[in-house]
Design an enzyme around this catalytic site. Structure first.
Site, short mmCIF file in Angstrom:
data_model
loop_
_atom_site.label_atom_id
_atom_site.label_comp_id
_atom_site.label_asym_id
_atom_site.label_seq_id
_atom_site.Cartn_x
_atom_site.Cartn_y
_atom_site.Cartn_z
N GLU A 82 64.42 31.13 7.86
CA GLU A 82 63.89 31.43 6.59
C GLU A 82 64.58 30.66 5.61
O GLU A 82 65.82 30.56 5.42
CB GLU A 82 64.13 33.06 6.17
N THR A 87 57.19 42.72 9.80
CA THR A 87 58.01 42.79 8.66
C THR A 87 59.66 43.25 8.85
O THR A 87 60.21 43.62 8.17
CB THR A 87 57.54 43.79 7.68
N ARG A 136 62.42 41.14 11.69
CA ARG A 136 63.22 40.00 11.80
C ARG A 136 62.30 38.94 12.42
O ARG A 136 61.95 39.15 13.39
CB ARG A 136 64.62 40.25 12.17
N HIS A 186 59.63 37.31 3.05
CA HIS A 186 60.37 38.37 3.20
C HIS A 186 60.53 39.08 1.94
O HIS A 186 61.58 39.05 1.22
CB HIS A 186 61.87 37.49 3.42
N GLY A 234 61.63 53.84 13.82
CA GLY A 234 62.74 54.47 13.43
C GLY A 234 62.35 54.69 12.18
O GLY A 234 60.88 54.99 11.73
N ARG A 235 63.10 54.47 10.90
CA ARG A 235 62.47 55.09 9.46
C ARG A 235 61.27 54.52 8.96
O ARG A 235 60.28 54.96 8.58
CB ARG A 235 63.54 54.84 8.31
N ILE A 236 61.15 53.01 9.06
CA ILE A 236 60.23 52.26 8.65
C ILE A 236 58.97 52.45 9.64
O ILE A 236 57.90 52.69 8.94
CB ILE A 236 60.54 50.80 8.18
C1 DGY Z 1 66.57 44.64 4.80
O1 DGY Z 1 66.89 45.31 4.17
O2 DGY Z 1 67.05 44.31 5.93
C2 DGY Z 1 65.24 43.65 4.72
O3 DGY Z 1 65.08 42.88 5.55
C3 DGY Z 1 65.35 43.09 3.11
O4 DGY Z 1 65.62 44.10 2.11
#
Ligand code: DGY
Length: 320
Positions: free
Chosen positions: A259, A228, A230, A278, A157-159
């Site tokens: 967490e 990075t 979940r 996080h 996706g975007r990230i």
């Molecule tokens: C999100 O936005 O889902 C990140 O985990 C925290 O900014």
């Protein structure tokens, strides 16, 4: 003021965005450092029409039942696995989130973790501080090269795309696979091939513990895992076992389950494992833009309009 609605915001947010909310609505902000417990949240939000939540707040069917006046939930995160979307939709409550504005910040942290794990930065930093840097040693702190290595991106996706962009600068070979079908053949293929595996899929029933014993067994003994996304996408017991047995080389987790990890959690003592609290979106610019979007979402919904970034499909009602 006509049309003024009661809003609960579950934490102070960086930047000026909350001033805009306060200028049109009655806003209460949860002031404690720790998130409200479910009963505290239900109590604090009992008369609220608008709720601006963090990913640490569980917005489930039970909570929604306690809040009869609630008309909008705006989540200060791109992910919304903390919100029961179906329960909100059944009640006709729009749920907002904050995509795009944290993409670069999260992709940067992914690369920071990748480099830190590859070059064993935590051990090297500790040695420099603790007096273990006694001389230049040819065979100490040997890590892995990132340039031209193979990067496997799970969830494109975007990230995931922003991480792939950065990988171009390191001349990496990029493999991608969707995690929607769980541990599918393309995912297995990626795990077998990659020197670095980076997770960028949402947490869903299909991705829960996707990286478990079976997935880790497919990875190379020199591979490095980065999460990075979940925490619950990775099975921590299996990861600990894999790191201890040298089944993979290292891992870096910006997200964990739960967490934070409780003091004494065995993962904290696991070798070759970096854990950060996080902080994927933790740049001033990203967190301020997230606040802007979260407030835009809430203002729109309380005004009877579609949220600019709405995670569920609820027809807008027109002006309330
Ligand atoms: C999100 O936005 O889902 C990140 O985990 C925290 O900014």
């Amino acid at each position: 003021m006509p049309g003024m609605a009661r809003c609960l915001v579950t934490r102070e947010l960086p930047g000026p965005a909350l001033h805009r909310l306060r200028s049109v609505h009655e806003v209460v902000v949860w002031q404690a450092r720790l998130p409200p417990a479910p009963n505290e949240l239900a109590h604090a939000a009992r008369d609220a029409e608008g709720l601006l939540t963090l990913l640490t707040d569980r917005v489930d069917a039970w909570l929604l039942e306690q809040l009869p006046r609630l008309r909008a939930v705006s989540n200060y995160a791109v992910g919304y696995d903390n919100v029961d979307l179906e329960a909100a939709s059944r009640r006709g409550i729009p749920v907002g989130h904050t995509p795009d504005v944290l993409t670069d910040a999260t992709a940067d942290l992914t690369f920071a973790l990748m480099l830190a794990a590859a070059r064993r930065l935590p051990a090297a930093l500790a040695a420099a501080k603790d007096g273990d840097w006694v001389t230049w040693e040819p065979a100490k702190f040997l890590g892995y090269e990132v340039r031209a290595a193979t990067l496997g991106i799970l969830g494109f996706g975007r990230i995931g795309r922003a991480v792939a962009d950065r990988a171009g600068g390191f001349a990496m070979r990029v493999l991608t696979a969707s995690a929607r079908q769980g541990l599918s053949e393309p995912v297995k293929e990626l795990l077998r091939e990659a020197d670095f595996v980076s997770l960028h899929c949402p947490l869903t029933p299909e991705t829960h513990h996707l990286i478990g014993a079976q997935a880790l067994e497919l990875m190379r003994p020199t591979a490095i895992l980065i999460n990075t996304a979940r925490g619950p996408i990775v099975d921590h017991h299996a990861l600990k076992d894999a790191l201890e047995r040298g089944q993979i080389a290292a891992a870096a987790l910006d997200v964990t389950e739960p967490e934070p990890l409780p003091a004494g959690d065995p993962l904290l003592q696991t070798p070759n494992l970096i854990i950060t609290p996080h902080i994927g979106s933790a740049t001033r610019a990203a967190r301020e833009r997230m606040a802007d979007l979260a407030v835009d979402n809430l203002l729109a919904a309380l005004d009877g309009q579609q949220m600019p970034h709405q995670a569920n499909h609820i027809p807008a009602l027109g002006a309330a």
